[in-house]
Design an enzyme around this catalytic site. Structure first.
Site, PDB file in Angstrom:
ATOM      1  N   PRO A 234     -38.617  13.833 -23.300  1.00 30.33           N
ATOM      2  CA  PRO A 234     -37.974  12.616 -23.767  1.00 30.33           C
ATOM      3  C   PRO A 234     -38.233  12.278 -25.239  1.00 30.33           C
ATOM      4  CG  PRO A 234     -39.758  12.131 -22.242  1.00 30.33           C
ATOM      5  CD  PRO A 234     -39.514  13.606 -22.175  1.00 30.33           C
ATOM      6  N   ASN A 235     -37.172  11.835 -25.862  1.00 27.02           N
ATOM      7  CA  ASN A 235     -37.164  11.313 -27.233  1.00 27.02           C
ATOM      8  C   ASN A 235     -37.294  12.390 -28.313  1.00 27.02           C
ATOM      9  OD1 ASN A 235     -36.869   8.525 -26.521  1.00 27.02           O
ATOM     10  ND2 ASN A 235     -38.963   8.638 -25.756  1.00 27.02           N
TER      11      ASN A 235
ATOM     12  N   ARG B 122     -37.136   9.100 -37.412  1.00 24.39           N
ATOM     13  CA  ARG B 122     -38.136   8.023 -37.583  1.00 24.39           C
ATOM     14  C   ARG B 122     -39.523   8.628 -37.560  1.00 24.39           C
ATOM     15  NH1 ARG B 122     -37.811   4.649 -32.696  1.00 24.39           N
ATOM     16  NH2 ARG B 122     -40.003   4.488 -33.230  1.00 24.39           N
TER      17      ARG B 122
ATOM     18  N   TYR C   3     -44.345  12.849 -37.098  1.00 18.56           N
ATOM     19  CA  TYR C   3     -43.601  13.989 -36.550  1.00 18.56           C
ATOM     20  C   TYR C   3     -42.935  14.864 -37.609  1.00 18.56           C
ATOM     21  CZ  TYR C   3     -44.237  11.461 -32.156  1.00 18.56           C
ATOM     22  OH  TYR C   3     -44.785  10.836 -31.076  1.00 18.56           O
TER      23      TYR C   3
ATOM     24  N   ASN D  60     -42.768  21.408 -24.565  1.00 20.51           N
ATOM     25  CA  ASN D  60     -43.199  20.155 -25.181  1.00 20.51           C
ATOM     26  C   ASN D  60     -42.600  19.056 -24.316  1.00 20.51           C
ATOM     27  OD1 ASN D  60     -43.774  17.865 -26.568  1.00 20.51           O
ATOM     28  ND2 ASN D  60     -43.036  18.580 -28.559  1.00 20.51           N
TER      29      ASN D  60
ATOM     30  N   ALA E 298     -43.655  12.491 -23.736  1.00 18.63           N
ATOM     31  CA  ALA E 298     -44.560  11.549 -23.054  1.00 18.63           C
ATOM     32  C   ALA E 298     -44.867  11.961 -21.612  1.00 18.63           C
ATOM     33  CB  ALA E 298     -43.957  10.149 -23.091  1.00 18.63           C
TER      34      ALA E 298
ATOM     35  N   HIS F  29     -48.328  13.354 -20.533  1.00 21.63           N
ATOM     36  CA  HIS F  29     -49.493  12.512 -20.237  1.00 21.63           C
ATOM     37  C   HIS F  29     -49.387  11.796 -18.893  1.00 21.63           C
ATOM     38  CE1 HIS F  29     -49.731  13.301 -24.484  1.00 21.63           C
ATOM     39  NE2 HIS F  29     -48.661  12.562 -24.722  1.00 21.63           N
TER      40      HIS F  29
ATOM     41  N   ASP G  79     -46.990  20.116 -11.054  1.00 24.01           N
ATOM     42  CA  ASP G  79     -46.817  20.894  -9.819  1.00 24.01           C
ATOM     43  C   ASP G  79     -45.769  21.992 -10.017  1.00 24.01           C
ATOM     44  OD1 ASP G  79     -48.743  19.467  -8.476  1.00 24.01           O
ATOM     45  OD2 ASP G  79     -47.331  18.140  -7.452  1.00 24.01           O
TER      46      ASP G  79
ATOM     47  N   GLU H  49     -48.013  25.392 -24.159  1.00 24.98           N
ATOM     48  CA  GLU H  49     -47.719  23.973 -24.434  1.00 24.98           C
ATOM     49  C   GLU H  49     -47.695  23.775 -25.951  1.00 24.98           C
ATOM     50  OE1 GLU H  49     -50.819  21.523 -22.870  1.00 24.98           O
ATOM     51  OE2 GLU H  49     -49.877  19.640 -23.523  1.00 24.98           O
TER      52      GLU H  49
ATOM     53  N   HIS I  56     -47.143  20.729 -29.084  1.00 22.16           N
ATOM     54  CA  HIS I  56     -46.897  19.362 -29.556  1.00 22.16           C
ATOM     55  C   HIS I  56     -46.792  19.382 -31.065  1.00 22.16           C
ATOM     56  CE1 HIS I  56     -47.474  17.636 -25.659  1.00 22.16           C
ATOM     57  NE2 HIS I  56     -48.516  18.436 -25.518  1.00 22.16           N
TER      58      HIS I  56
ATOM     59  N   SER J 138     -47.274  16.695 -33.058  1.00 22.27           N
ATOM     60  CA  SER J 138     -48.408  15.933 -33.604  1.00 22.27           C
ATOM     61  C   SER J 138     -49.713  16.411 -32.974  1.00 22.27           C
ATOM     62  CB  SER J 138     -48.213  14.434 -33.315  1.00 22.27           C
ATOM     63  OG  SER J 138     -48.226  14.194 -31.909  1.00 22.27           O
TER      64      SER J 138
ATOM     65  N   ARG K 183     -54.693  10.908 -31.720  1.00 22.75           N
ATOM     66  CA  ARG K 183     -53.827   9.755 -31.507  1.00 22.75           C
ATOM     67  C   ARG K 183     -54.399   8.853 -30.400  1.00 22.75           C
ATOM     68  NH1 ARG K 183     -47.769  11.388 -31.291  1.00 22.75           N
ATOM     69  NH2 ARG K 183     -47.619   9.145 -31.724  1.00 22.75           N
TER      70      ARG K 183
ATOM     71  N   ARG L 126     -52.727   9.536 -25.073  1.00 25.85           N
ATOM     72  CA  ARG L 126     -52.047  10.794 -25.440  1.00 25.85           C
ATOM     73  C   ARG L 126     -53.019  11.979 -25.432  1.00 25.85           C
ATOM     74  NH1 ARG L 126     -46.944   9.266 -27.526  1.00 25.85           N
ATOM     75  NH2 ARG L 126     -47.039   7.188 -28.412  1.00 25.85           N
TER      76      ARG L 126
HETATM   77  O1  CA2 Z   1     -46.379  15.450 -30.673  1.00 24.06           O
HETATM   78  C1  CA2 Z   1     -45.565  15.734 -29.794  1.00 24.06           C
HETATM   79  O2  CA2 Z   1     -44.860  16.752 -29.827  1.00 24.06           O
HETATM   80  C2  CA2 Z   1     -45.344  14.762 -28.620  1.00 24.06           C
HETATM   81  O3  CA2 Z   1     -45.089  15.553 -27.446  1.00 24.06           O
HETATM   82  C3  CA2 Z   1     -44.155  13.919 -28.996  1.00 24.06           C
HETATM   83  C4  CA2 Z   1     -43.846  12.823 -27.943  1.00 24.06           C
HETATM   84  C5  CA2 Z   1     -45.094  12.014 -27.655  1.00 24.06           C
HETATM   85  O4  CA2 Z   1     -44.827  11.101 -26.595  1.00 24.06           O
HETATM   86  C6  CA2 Z   1     -46.271  12.891 -27.257  1.00 24.06           C
HETATM   87  O5  CA2 Z   1     -47.402  12.081 -27.051  1.00 24.06           O
HETATM   88  C7  CA2 Z   1     -46.571  13.915 -28.345  1.00 24.06           C
HETATM   89  C8  CA2 Z   1     -42.781  11.818 -28.421  1.00 24.06           C
HETATM   90  C9  CA2 Z   1     -41.699  12.334 -29.259  1.00 24.06           C
HETATM   91  C10 CA2 Z   1     -40.909  11.164 -29.819  1.00 24.06           C
HETATM   92  O6  CA2 Z   1     -40.453  11.548 -31.064  1.00 24.06           O
HETATM   93  C11 CA2 Z   1     -39.803  10.656 -31.843  1.00 24.06           C
HETATM   94  C12 CA2 Z   1     -39.535  11.068 -33.101  1.00 24.06           C
HETATM   95  C13 CA2 Z   1     -38.871  10.234 -33.957  1.00 24.06           C
HETATM   96  C14 CA2 Z   1     -38.484   8.968 -33.540  1.00 24.06           C
HETATM   97  C15 CA2 Z   1     -38.771   8.564 -32.258  1.00 24.06           C
HETATM   98  C16 CA2 Z   1     -39.413   9.420 -31.402  1.00 24.06           C
END
Ligand code: CA2
Length: 150
Positions: A11-12, A19, A24, A75, A78, A81, A88, A99, A101, A103, A108, A112
């Site tokens: 997601p996201n 942003r 990121y 990846n 969210a 976590h 599973d 895996e 990520h 960031s 963090r 996370r």
């Molecule tokens: O660091 C990563 O790759 C994460 O998997 C990114 C996830 C975050 O929930 C994980 O804790 C770490 C979220 C990605 C959201 O990315 C955005 C980027 C720009 C604007 C909004 C969201």
């Protein structure tokens, strides 16, 4: 037959590059995919790259990987976590999983710093931005023995 790596994004991650560049970076998911496609060719691999905002779809795709792909890069955003369902499904595969990520999740928020995905993955790359996906491909090429030495 060329080994194919399924690269799953949760997601996201479709919002990358729009942003929070301080966390990121400025790469979009499309530029990361393009770099992976290029890198995979040089490593003797094929790549299928996907993104979803839905937990169930991620689980379905992991199940698909059991029979149709030779390795997985995940990846899970969210869901990393939170999702026992995803864990599973990953534990039910018998292909290598890495895996990734963007960031450094260990620098963090405390929530996370726990990853269910890590319990099923052979290895994890975090904090290096989009390059982390390419490094995971390189590790899998070694693991699967697809690198053609000059
Ligand atoms: O660091 C990563 O790759 C994460 O998997 C990114 C996830 C975050 O929930 C994980 O804790 C770490 C979220 C990605 C959201 O990315 C955005 C980027 C720009 C604007 C909004 C969201």
């Amino acid at each position: 037959m060329t080994a194919t790596v399924l690269v799953l994004n949760g997601p996201n991650l479709n919002l990358l590059g729009t942003r929070e560049p301080e966390i990121y970076g400025s790469d979009t998911l499309e530029t990361i995919e393009a770099a992976c496609q290029k890198r995979a060719k040089g490593l003797g691999l094929a790549v299928e790259f996907r993104q979803t905002n839905n937990e169930g779809e991620l689980v379905d795709w992991v199940q698909e990987a059991r029979t149709d792909y030779q390795a997985l890069i995940v990846n899970a955003g969210a869901y990393t976590h939170t999702s026992v369902a995803l864990l599973d499904a990953l534990l039910a595969t018998n292909i290598p999983i890495i895996e990734v990520h963007i960031s450094n999740i260990h620098q963090r928020d405390e929530f996370r710093q726990q990853s269910y995905v890590s319990k099923a993955a052979e290895g994890m790359i975090c904090g290096l931005g989009g390059i982390g996906y390419e490094l995971a491909l390189e590790a899998l090429a070694h693991r699967l023995g697809t690198i053609k030495e000059a």
